[in-house]
Design an enzyme around this catalytic site. Structure first.
Site, PDB file in Angstrom:
ATOM      1  N   GLY A  35       0.774  -1.232   0.000  1.00 16.46           N
ATOM      2  CA  GLY A  35       0.000   0.000   0.000  1.00 16.46           C
ATOM      3  C   GLY A  35       0.802   1.278   0.000  1.00 16.46           C
ATOM      4  O   GLY A  35       0.271   2.345   0.317  1.00 16.46           O
ATOM      5  N   GLY A  36       2.068   1.215  -0.354  1.00 19.96           N
ATOM      6  CA  GLY A  36       2.877   2.425  -0.392  1.00 19.96           C
ATOM      7  C   GLY A  36       2.423   3.374  -1.476  1.00 19.96           C
ATOM      8  O   GLY A  36       1.765   2.971  -2.445  1.00 19.96           O
ATOM      9  N   ARG A  96       6.752   5.989  -9.300  1.00 16.50           N
ATOM     10  CA  ARG A  96       5.943   5.950  -8.087  1.00 16.50           C
ATOM     11  C   ARG A  96       5.433   7.347  -7.725  1.00 16.50           C
ATOM     12  O   ARG A  96       4.278   7.517  -7.305  1.00 16.50           O
ATOM     13  CB  ARG A  96       6.755   5.359  -6.932  1.00 16.50           C
ATOM     14  CG  ARG A  96       7.101   3.881  -7.061  1.00 16.50           C
ATOM     15  CD  ARG A  96       5.936   2.971  -6.723  1.00 16.50           C
ATOM     16  NE  ARG A  96       5.519   3.055  -5.355  1.00 16.50           N
ATOM     17  CZ  ARG A  96       5.701   2.114  -4.436  1.00 16.50           C
ATOM     18  NH1 ARG A  96       6.340   1.004  -4.751  1.00 16.50           N
ATOM     19  NH2 ARG A  96       5.229   2.253  -3.206  1.00 16.50           N
ATOM     20  N   HIS A 111      11.247  -4.492   3.658  1.00 20.78           N
ATOM     21  CA  HIS A 111       9.807  -4.759   3.580  1.00 20.78           C
ATOM     22  C   HIS A 111       9.382  -5.282   2.213  1.00 20.78           C
ATOM     23  O   HIS A 111       8.287  -5.815   2.078  1.00 20.78           O
ATOM     24  CB  HIS A 111       9.072  -3.460   3.902  1.00 20.78           C
ATOM     25  CG  HIS A 111       7.600  -3.605   4.078  1.00 20.78           C
ATOM     26  ND1 HIS A 111       7.033  -4.457   5.009  1.00 20.78           N
ATOM     27  CD2 HIS A 111       6.555  -3.001   3.452  1.00 20.78           C
ATOM     28  CE1 HIS A 111       5.704  -4.367   4.949  1.00 20.78           C
ATOM     29  NE2 HIS A 111       5.399  -3.499   4.010  1.00 20.78           N
ATOM     30  N   TRP A 112      10.234  -5.142   1.223  1.00 20.17           N
ATOM     31  CA  TRP A 112       9.864  -5.445  -0.171  1.00 20.17           C
ATOM     32  C   TRP A 112      10.576  -6.696  -0.643  1.00 20.17           C
ATOM     33  O   TRP A 112      11.254  -6.713  -1.647  1.00 20.17           O
ATOM     34  CB  TRP A 112      10.252  -4.244  -1.035  1.00 20.17           C
ATOM     35  CG  TRP A 112       9.262  -3.897  -2.097  1.00 20.17           C
ATOM     36  CD1 TRP A 112       7.974  -4.335  -2.219  1.00 20.17           C
ATOM     37  CD2 TRP A 112       9.491  -3.011  -3.193  1.00 20.17           C
ATOM     38  NE1 TRP A 112       7.390  -3.779  -3.321  1.00 20.17           N
ATOM     39  CE2 TRP A 112       8.285  -2.956  -3.935  1.00 20.17           C
ATOM     40  CE3 TRP A 112      10.579  -2.260  -3.602  1.00 20.17           C
ATOM     41  CZ2 TRP A 112       8.155  -2.178  -5.077  1.00 20.17           C
ATOM     42  CZ3 TRP A 112      10.445  -1.482  -4.745  1.00 20.17           C
ATOM     43  CH2 TRP A 112       9.255  -1.445  -5.471  1.00 20.17           C
TER      44      TRP A 112
END
Length: 286
Positions: A35-36, A183, A264-265
């Site tokens: 959800g970034g 992004r 986290h990725w």
């Protein structure tokens, strides 16, 4: 970015549109992104789709609020809404059951669907999923950075660079300027700025929303009997790696792999490891 991926399609789920891309054939596997800010399905799984599509029918949606999907999320129960949309997508595609692979926000959606419609889910692969110990302690610095992206002065390149390079991954130098720009441009879509899909709960119902977003309440996780593989980066600065142990202790059929020097990725940072583990786990019969 979309090498090996067929043309995307949009389907109507309830009153909203859900965009997805597809590749390969075989057992259905749905890849649910995080959800970034500025995220979407293909960009989050750009290093995984081609490999997984050699063995599976890979379906990669843009979750509600992201990419080419409708810019709406029910903020009173965001994880539940995501789960309903993913389940609705499977219904629309005529898929009785699919394996779910979910990172962060997408991991929370996968868990919620497994709880509410267990028959729709085969196996689960979860990478740093949301809702695991994130609401009963102070948020991590990374989660605060994510939740504050649209607050204060609003979105900016500086904010997204800081979030991705300092908090999302272990080695920020590995993230290209091109990815950052993609992004950022996606994150400033006027519809997204007006209604950010992932935000800090507020208002009189905030506590109720937080309660709904915590999977550790009332032993809900014990209801998830699906074979589950948790892959969690030991250097995750968004969702605490201790969540892996919480899942292993609460879920009856949960295996855990802790990835060293990984944030986290994990599916992007350690693609060979992730693709190998995920393929073997999804093809296992016991």
């Amino acid at each position: 970015m979309d090498k090996g991926v067929g043309t995307g399609r949009t389907v109507r789920v309830g009153n909203h549109d859900l965009f997805y891309s597809e590749a390969g054939s075989g057992p259905a596997v749905v890849l649910l992104h995080g959800g970034g800010p500025g995220a979407n399905g293909l960009s989050n799984y750009v290093r995984n789709v081609e490999t997984l599509a050699k063995r599976f029918r890979v379906i990669v949606p843009d979750l509600p609020g992201y990419g080419q999907s409708s810019k709406f999320v029910d903020q009173s129960d965001p994880f539940g809404y995501l789960a309903r949309m993913v389940g609705g997508l499977l219904d629309e595609l005529g898929i009785a059951s699919a394996h779910l692979v979910g990172n962060s926000y997408g991991g929370a959606a996968a868990l919620r669907l497994a709880i509410e419609r267990p028959e729709k889910v085969g196996r689960l692969v979860l990478m740093g999923p949301g809702g695991i110990g994130t609401t009963r302690a102070l948020p991590t610095d990374g989660l605060n950075e994510l939740l504050n992206y649209y607050r204060g002065s609003g979105p900016s390149r500086e904010k997204i660079i800081r979030f991705i390079r300092e908090y999302l991954v272990f080695d920020g130098s590995a993230v290209s300027d091109e990815l950052i720009e993609q992004r950022f441009r996606a994150s400033i879509d006027p519809q997204v700025v007006a209604e950010p899909p992932l935000r800090r709960p507020s208002g009189p119902l905030a506590l109720r929303t937080l309660w709904r977003m915590d999977f550790t309440r009332d032993s809900l996780l014990r209801e998830v009997t699906h074979p589950t593989l948790v892959i969690w980066g030991t250097a995750d600065k968004v969702n605490r790696p201790q969540g892996a142990r919480m899942l292993a202790e609460a879920m009856p059929n949960c295996d855990v792999y802790l990835a060293a020097n990984t944030g986290h990725w994990v599916q992007w940072e350690r693609p060979d490891l992730f693709n190998t583990l995920t393929t073997a786990f999804l093809e296992a019969t016991s």
